[in-house]
Design a protein around this motif. Structure first.
Motif, PDB file in Angstrom:
ATOM      1  N   GLN A 535       0.822  -1.215   0.000  1.00  0.00           N
ATOM      2  CA  GLN A 535       0.000   0.000   0.000  1.00  0.00           C
ATOM      3  C   GLN A 535       0.856   1.265   0.000  1.00  0.00           C
ATOM      4  O   GLN A 535       0.372   2.352  -0.271  1.00  0.00           O
ATOM      5  CB  GLN A 535      -0.937   0.023   1.221  1.00  0.00           C
ATOM      6  N   TYR A 536       2.123   1.078   0.388  1.00  0.00           N
ATOM      7  CA  TYR A 536       3.020   2.235   0.383  1.00  0.00           C
ATOM      8  C   TYR A 536       4.382   1.802  -0.144  1.00  0.00           C
ATOM      9  O   TYR A 536       5.064   0.963   0.479  1.00  0.00           O
ATOM     10  CB  TYR A 536       3.159   2.823   1.796  1.00  0.00           C
ATOM     11  N   GLN A 537       4.765   2.336  -1.276  1.00  0.00           N
ATOM     12  CA  GLN A 537       6.047   1.960  -1.871  1.00  0.00           C
ATOM     13  C   GLN A 537       7.179   2.401  -0.935  1.00  0.00           C
ATOM     14  O   GLN A 537       7.249   3.565  -0.542  1.00  0.00           O
ATOM     15  CB  GLN A 537       6.209   2.648  -3.218  1.00  0.00           C
ATOM     16  N   GLY A 538       8.012   1.444  -0.571  1.00  0.00           N
ATOM     17  CA  GLY A 538       9.107   1.777   0.343  1.00  0.00           C
ATOM     18  C   GLY A 538       8.706   1.631   1.794  1.00  0.00           C
ATOM     19  O   GLY A 538       9.255   2.312   2.667  1.00  0.00           O
ATOM     20  N   PHE A 539       7.751   0.732   2.063  1.00  0.00           N
ATOM     21  CA  PHE A 539       7.260   0.490   3.426  1.00  0.00           C
ATOM     22  C   PHE A 539       8.419   0.125   4.358  1.00  0.00           C
ATOM     23  O   PHE A 539       8.618   0.740   5.408  1.00  0.00           O
ATOM     24  CB  PHE A 539       6.216  -0.630   3.381  1.00  0.00           C
ATOM     25  N   ASP A 540       9.180  -0.905   3.968  1.00  0.00           N
ATOM     26  CA  ASP A 540      10.270  -1.380   4.843  1.00  0.00           C
ATOM     27  C   ASP A 540      11.336  -0.302   5.031  1.00  0.00           C
ATOM     28  O   ASP A 540      11.872  -0.137   6.126  1.00  0.00           O
ATOM     29  CB  ASP A 540      10.899  -2.649   4.253  1.00  0.00           C
ATOM     30  N   GLU A 541      11.642   0.412   3.950  1.00  0.00           N
ATOM     31  CA  GLU A 541      12.681   1.448   4.031  1.00  0.00           C
ATOM     32  C   GLU A 541      12.262   2.552   4.998  1.00  0.00           C
ATOM     33  O   GLU A 541      13.060   2.998   5.825  1.00  0.00           O
ATOM     34  CB  GLU A 541      12.956   2.052   2.644  1.00  0.00           C
ATOM     35  N   LEU A 542      10.997   2.959   4.888  1.00  0.00           N
ATOM     36  CA  LEU A 542      10.538   4.048   5.760  1.00  0.00           C
ATOM     37  C   LEU A 542      10.508   3.590   7.222  1.00  0.00           C
ATOM     38  O   LEU A 542      10.888   4.342   8.127  1.00  0.00           O
ATOM     39  CB  LEU A 542       9.149   4.539   5.319  1.00  0.00           C
ATOM     40  N   LEU A 543      10.077   2.342   7.429  1.00  0.00           N
ATOM     41  CA  LEU A 543      10.063   1.811   8.801  1.00  0.00           C
ATOM     42  C   LEU A 543      11.481   1.810   9.382  1.00  0.00           C
ATOM     43  O   LEU A 543      11.691   2.143  10.559  1.00  0.00           O
ATOM     44  CB  LEU A 543       9.476   0.397   8.794  1.00  0.00           C
ATOM     45  N   ALA A 544      12.449   1.436   8.542  1.00  0.00           N
ATOM     46  CA  ALA A 544      13.857   1.429   8.992  1.00  0.00           C
ATOM     47  C   ALA A 544      14.313   2.852   9.336  1.00  0.00           C
ATOM     48  O   ALA A 544      14.986   3.069  10.360  1.00  0.00           O
ATOM     49  CB  ALA A 544      14.745   0.833   7.904  1.00  0.00           C
ATOM     50  N   ILE A 545      13.915   3.810   8.495  1.00  0.00           N
ATOM     51  CA  ILE A 545      14.296   5.217   8.758  1.00  0.00           C
ATOM     52  C   ILE A 545      13.696   5.682  10.085  1.00  0.00           C
ATOM     53  O   ILE A 545      14.359   6.332  10.892  1.00  0.00           O
ATOM     54  CB  ILE A 545      13.810   6.120   7.592  1.00  0.00           C
ATOM     55  N   ILE A 546      12.431   5.312  10.297  1.00  0.00           N
ATOM     56  CA  ILE A 546      11.761   5.726  11.543  1.00  0.00           C
ATOM     57  C   ILE A 546      12.516   5.150  12.746  1.00  0.00           C
ATOM     58  O   ILE A 546      12.778   5.841  13.732  1.00  0.00           O
ATOM     59  CB  ILE A 546      10.280   5.272  11.534  1.00  0.00           C
ATOM     60  N   ASN A 547      12.883   3.873  12.660  1.00  0.00           N
ATOM     61  CA  ASN A 547      13.591   3.254  13.780  1.00  0.00           C
ATOM     62  C   ASN A 547      14.977   3.863  13.988  1.00  0.00           C
ATOM     63  O   ASN A 547      15.421   4.045  15.116  1.00  0.00           O
ATOM     64  CB  ASN A 547      13.671   1.742  13.574  1.00  0.00           C
ATOM     65  N   GLU A 548      15.651   4.167  12.869  1.00  0.00           N
ATOM     66  CA  GLU A 548      16.984   4.774  13.004  1.00  0.00           C
ATOM     67  C   GLU A 548      16.894   6.170  13.623  1.00  0.00           C
ATOM     68  O   GLU A 548      17.824   6.612  14.296  1.00  0.00           O
ATOM     69  CB  GLU A 548      17.649   4.876  11.627  1.00  0.00           C
ATOM     70  N   SER A 549      15.775   6.829  13.401  1.00  0.00           N
ATOM     71  CA  SER A 549      15.660   8.209  13.902  1.00  0.00           C
ATOM     72  C   SER A 549      15.205   8.267  15.357  1.00  0.00           C
ATOM     73  O   SER A 549      15.119   9.347  15.935  1.00  0.00           O
ATOM     74  CB  SER A 549      14.689   9.004  13.034  1.00  0.00           C
ATOM     75  N   ALA A 550      14.868   7.107  15.932  1.00  0.00           N
ATOM     76  CA  ALA A 550      14.359   7.106  17.312  1.00  0.00           C
ATOM     77  C   ALA A 550      15.489   7.419  18.296  1.00  0.00           C
ATOM     78  O   ALA A 550      16.536   6.768  18.280  1.00  0.00           O
ATOM     79  CB  ALA A 550      13.730   5.750  17.628  1.00  0.00           C
ATOM     80  N   ASP A 551      15.270   8.413  19.125  1.00  0.00           N
ATOM     81  CA  ASP A 551      16.255   8.785  20.135  1.00  0.00           C
ATOM     82  C   ASP A 551      15.914   8.049  21.439  1.00  0.00           C
ATOM     83  O   ASP A 551      15.101   8.515  22.244  1.00  0.00           O
ATOM     84  CB  ASP A 551      16.199  10.314  20.328  1.00  0.00           C
ATOM     85  N   LEU A 552      16.533   6.888  21.623  1.00  0.00           N
ATOM     86  CA  LEU A 552      16.178   6.030  22.762  1.00  0.00           C
ATOM     87  C   LEU A 552      16.517   6.682  24.096  1.00  0.00           C
ATOM     88  O   LEU A 552      15.886   6.392  25.121  1.00  0.00           O
ATOM     89  CB  LEU A 552      16.866   4.674  22.635  1.00  0.00           C
ATOM     90  N   SER A 553      17.518   7.553  24.076  1.00  0.00           N
ATOM     91  CA  SER A 553      17.890   8.191  25.347  1.00  0.00           C
ATOM     92  C   SER A 553      16.755   9.068  25.875  1.00  0.00           C
ATOM     93  O   SER A 553      16.660   9.338  27.068  1.00  0.00           O
ATOM     94  CB  SER A 553      19.151   9.039  25.160  1.00  0.00           C
TER      95      SER A 553
END
Lengths: 560, 318
Positions: A535-553
């Motif tokens: 339903q969204y081209q680049g679903f996995d890529e965007l999910l990866a970007i979201i996770n990489e951008s998460a500031d866990l601290s």
């Protein structure tokens, strides 16, 4: 000497002028531009709530207080459109540039590219003109860095300091039926299935009948067709119906194994005949809930009981609430919408107010909207006027006056709304959206019937009881997600991905429940997962970007 | 002689033709004046917005405008064709369009021919008026009625029960969608659509019927040999125009008949474009998909016209 005297006079005059200039605005020491006739002429575009706020006493008081605070006159041209029309055209109006000086807003991240393009005012550049909004910003993870600066986001003051919840945190049961047949609401998922079986037996042998003997009775149904039925169950299986933070990473709930497990269980309930076949096509469950055609409603905003089901129910029918049953495999069920204590802008910001970047006097407008975040304004719009609408009780708490409390419970919200008091939950006064507070939620409604294993049948307010019965471990990770460092464009992409995938998951999820798709077939499930992602081209890529951008601290900043 | 003349003085011939065109315009200035307003409207609302199709090939950043947004080529079409629902949406679009054309196109013709045979003016006008009425009911009301009638305790199930059938939830899934969609379209549109044919039938030379009567033609033969040929140009034109609408159905009705059990199955291209473009704000993606539909619709119109021209050149539009 003359020179010195002249210099002193000039200095005094200059200081006098500066003082006079500073007194022009509400914040001392800040420059405000002069206004013609000392009047701010602006247009405000907003949704029209019921009743029209312009006709209410609170709206008049809002204007009086606002003018007194700003020290200027307000000449506002209101462009109010019915909520559905307004919301449906919001994005189109933004694209067309068809917006007013000040605009209510409800489309979340969508506005960011307009802000980045300089079409919408970046309010973080006007912090000098704010006093109250920054207190709400401070409650958000990351402060100003954690929010989009193009919107005054809708805030709340959790003045009761409880992480309660207002929806999908409990099941509604027919208490009269349970008590009559010696049954109790379920505390575990297994108990829930046993309870369904017991109720079905009572239906099948004709013991439980609807008011109309011809009408069929079902164990459970959905609250309204707009909701996906599974939404009432996702917390029990520790998953979610959209993109969410699961405690370890951002994940898309409807393709998780937990979600599949939940659909499998729901399919079994459907196959057993417990679920009303019209659960996804009936507009609203009130008609069947009030006439005895259903015994349990697991997917609902808990406020329905007090304002819809019980006041309209036929004699002898009583609906009550119990916290979500626990699945032993997953532990304490998660509840949706556990608020952070104190002043906050929420974790899922979608609504607020934005300002046209081309407006002539942004300084005045920013101060005006900022003042809506002051207790002066939001306490007044939520509670009304002291004496007229509320009084301070001997317990030290505010109580609504007899003017409202002498009315039947079901009539109180309308009576409050007619005055423009926002706790009615049907009107939004001021320039929507003014922060809401929690102390009013239990102040004018009667308590709901509740049940818990410790206290048995008792009465309580859903907001408090979901916090008490759920306990701290019921606060879902989703409600305490880490800060994301996404660009404006990535935020817009995330919003698009969620909308597109949720729509697909909603329909296909129902097919698993009714058996149109085989939930036990791995190939079918894999196809469904691929369908969601497509339903969204680049679903996995965007999910990866979201996770990489998460500031866990940033998680350490949550204080509850 | 003429060829040599043209070759020798091409400039003069062109100039004459150019002046001749303007002389003709001036001569027909009243007609030209009549055309100005419609042409202006056509330009503003149909040709002007064509500039916007550019966003179908761009990563449209709404705040930055069309020209400042970066080009992405055919990315959006690739995404559409990569969607698992793509084929389903296209097939559903064609299916709904073709079935709607097959069932709704002949109904007004049949109704008009039948009404034309009614001798009683009072009865004819009465039936005409009654058949027009559903056209004025809002599609929202129609869909609400269908949802109510199709529920387990609704009118349709009451009728089923009369014949001993079990009640079924007709709003669930896609099983009864076509029945609802086409049935309501016929109910709403047959009477209104018959107006154009009744108008054509009223112009038939009555002496043709007299001749047919003398020849001993029965009622059916008169319809076949007199009435039908009389409305043939109209029916052909309506068919050609309708064929261009195969891919653009009554999307409001489809949208309102959707629910969580059938949303992705009932999506046709127009509802898909609406939800993607207007409710999700994906203007670029929706534009690309809609542009593709517009091209296919153009091909359908041209194909239909070509077929008609091959059969009877007099009846084709071009």
């Amino acid at each position: 000497m003359k020179k010195l005297l002249t210099l002193a006079v000039a200095l005094i005059l200059a200081l006098g002028c500066m003082t006079a200039f500073a007194a022009d605005g509400p914040i001392a020491g800040v420059d405000y531009p002069d206004l013609p006739d000392n009047t701010l002429h602006i247009t405000v575009s907003t949704a029209l709530f019921t009743p029209d706020a312009q006709t209410t006493r609170m709206q008049k008081l809002w204007k009086e207080k606002m003018e007194a605070y700003l020290g200027i006159k307000l000449d506002i041209t209101w462009q109010a459109i019915a909520w559905d029309d307004w919301q449906g055209n919001e994005q189109t109006k933004l694209v067309a540039g068809d917006y007013a000086d000040v605009n209510s807003y409800s489309a979340g991240d969508y506005i960011d590219s307009f802000g980045a393009a300089g079409k919408v005012l970046d309010i973080s550049q006007y912090k000098d003109y704010m006093v109250y909004y920054p207190e709400f910003v401070a409650g958000v993870l990351g402060g100003w860095d954690g929010i989009s600066p193009y919107v005054f986001w809708d805030g709340y003051d959790n003045d009761v300091n409880l992480a309660g919840a207002q929806s999908f945190a409990g099941f509604a049961y027919r208490f009269d039926v349970l008590q009559e047949y010696g049954l109790e609401p379920a505390t575990t998922w297994e108990e829930f299935k046993d309870l369904c079986a017991a109720l079905q037996d009572l239906i099948d042998d004709g013991t439980i009948k609807a008011s109309d003997p011809e009408a069929k009775v079902y164990v459970m149904t959905n609250c309204a067709k707009g909701y996906a039925f599974y939404r009432g169950f996702v917390g029990i299986f520790h998953t979610w119906d959209t993109l969410y933070w699961n405690g370890e990473e951002f994940s898309y709930g409807p393709i998780e194994d937990n979600f599949r497990e939940m659909l499998r269980e729901l399919h079994e309930l459907y196959e057993a005949g417990y679920i009303d076949p019209e659960f996804q096509t009936r507009d609203d469950a009130t008609s069947v809930a009030t006439t005895g055609q259903v015994l349990c409603i697991p997917t609902l905003w808990l406020g329905y009981l007090n304002f819809s089901y019980n006041p309209n129910a036929e004699e002898g029918i009583e609906w009550g609430l119990a916290y979500l049953p626990e699945n032993e495999e997953y532990g304490r069920p998660w509840k949706w919408g556990s608020k952070i204590t104190g002043k906050n802008l929420g974790t899922n910001r979608t609504m607020g107010i934005y300002i046209d970047a081309a407006t002539e006097y942004p300084e005045w407008i920013v101060s005006m909207i900022d003042y809506q975040y002051s207790p002066d304004i939001y306490m007044m719009l939520n509670w009304g006027e002291e004496g007229e609408d509320w009084y301070l009780g001997e317990d030290g708490l505010r109580h609504y006056s007899d003017k409202y409390m002498s009315l039947p419970t079901s009539e109180r919200p309308q009576a409050l709304a007619d005055e423009g008091i926002m706790s009615s939950a049907t009107c939004r006064t001021g320039i929507p959206f003014v922060p809401q507070i929690f102390s009013t939620t239990a102040a004018y409604g009667d308590p709901d019937p509740w049940w818990s294993p410790e206290r048995g049948y008792y009465e309580g307010y859903y907001w408090y009881e979901t916090a008490i019965n759920g306990g701290p471990e019921s606060i879902s990770p989703y409600d305490r997600a880490p800060l994301l460092n996404l660009t404006d464009e990535q935020r817009t992409q995330r919003s698009t991905m969620i909308s597109a995938c949720d729509k697909y998951a909603k329909t296909e999820g129902n097919k698993f429940i009714v058996g149109e798709l085989d939930i036990n077939d791995d190939a079918v499930w894999a196809e469904y997962v691929e369908g969601v992602k497509s339903q969204y081209q680049g679903f996995d890529e965007l999910l990866a970007i979201i996770n990489e951008s998460a500031d866990l601290s940033s998680l350490a900043l949550y204080n509850d | 002689m003429t060829e040599a003349h043209t070759r020798t003085y091409p400039g003069i011939a062109k100039k004459n033709r150019f002046l001749g065109f303007f002389r003709l315009l001036w001569k027909q200035r009243t007609l030209v004046a009549l055309c100005v307003l419609p042409m202006t409207l056509l330009f503003i609302f149909s040709y002007g917005p064509m500039y916007g199709v550019l966003i179908g090939f761009k990563n449209y950043l709404p705040g930055f405008g069309i020209l400042s947004s970066p080009w992405v080529g055919f990315k959006h079409l690739q995404e559409f064709f990569g969607n698992v629902n793509c084929l389903k949406i296209i097939l559903q679009t064609v299916k709904v369009g073709v079935f709607a054309l097959i069932f709704t196109y002949p109904m007004p013709i049949i109704l008009a021919l039948s009404l034309n045979e009614v001798a009683s003016k009072w009865l004819k006008r009465g039936v005409q008026s009654i058949s027009y009425l559903p056209h004025f009911i809002s599609v929202v009301v129609i869909c609400t009625m269908l949802n109510e009638f199709g529920s387990l305790n609704g009118l349709f199930n009451d009728i089923r029960k009369l014949f001993g059938a079990q009640a079924v939830n007709m709003n669930e899934g896609t099983r009864y969608f076509m029945l609802f969609y086409i049935g309501s379209a016929i109910w709403q549109g047959a009477g209104w659509g018959s107006i154009i044919y009744l108008s054509a039938l009223s112009n038939v030379d009555t002496s043709l019927y007299d001749v047919a009567n003398i020849d001993g033609a029965n009622r059916f033969q008169k319809i076949r040999h007199v009435a039908l040929p009389a409305i043939l140009p109209t029916t052909t034109m309506v068919l050609i125009l309708n064929s261009g609408n195969i891919l653009s159905q009554d999307f409001t009705k489809i949208l309102l008949l959707q629910n969580n059990t059938n949303r992705t199955d009932l999506d046709v291209i127009s509802t898909y474009v609406y939800t993607q473009g207007l409710t999700m704000g994906r203007f670029d993606y929706a534009t690309a998909v809609n542009l593709m539909v517009a091209l296919v619709s153009l091909i359908l119109v041209l194909t239909t016209n070509t077929i008609v021209r091959a059969i009877d050149p007099e009846q084709s539009i071009w």
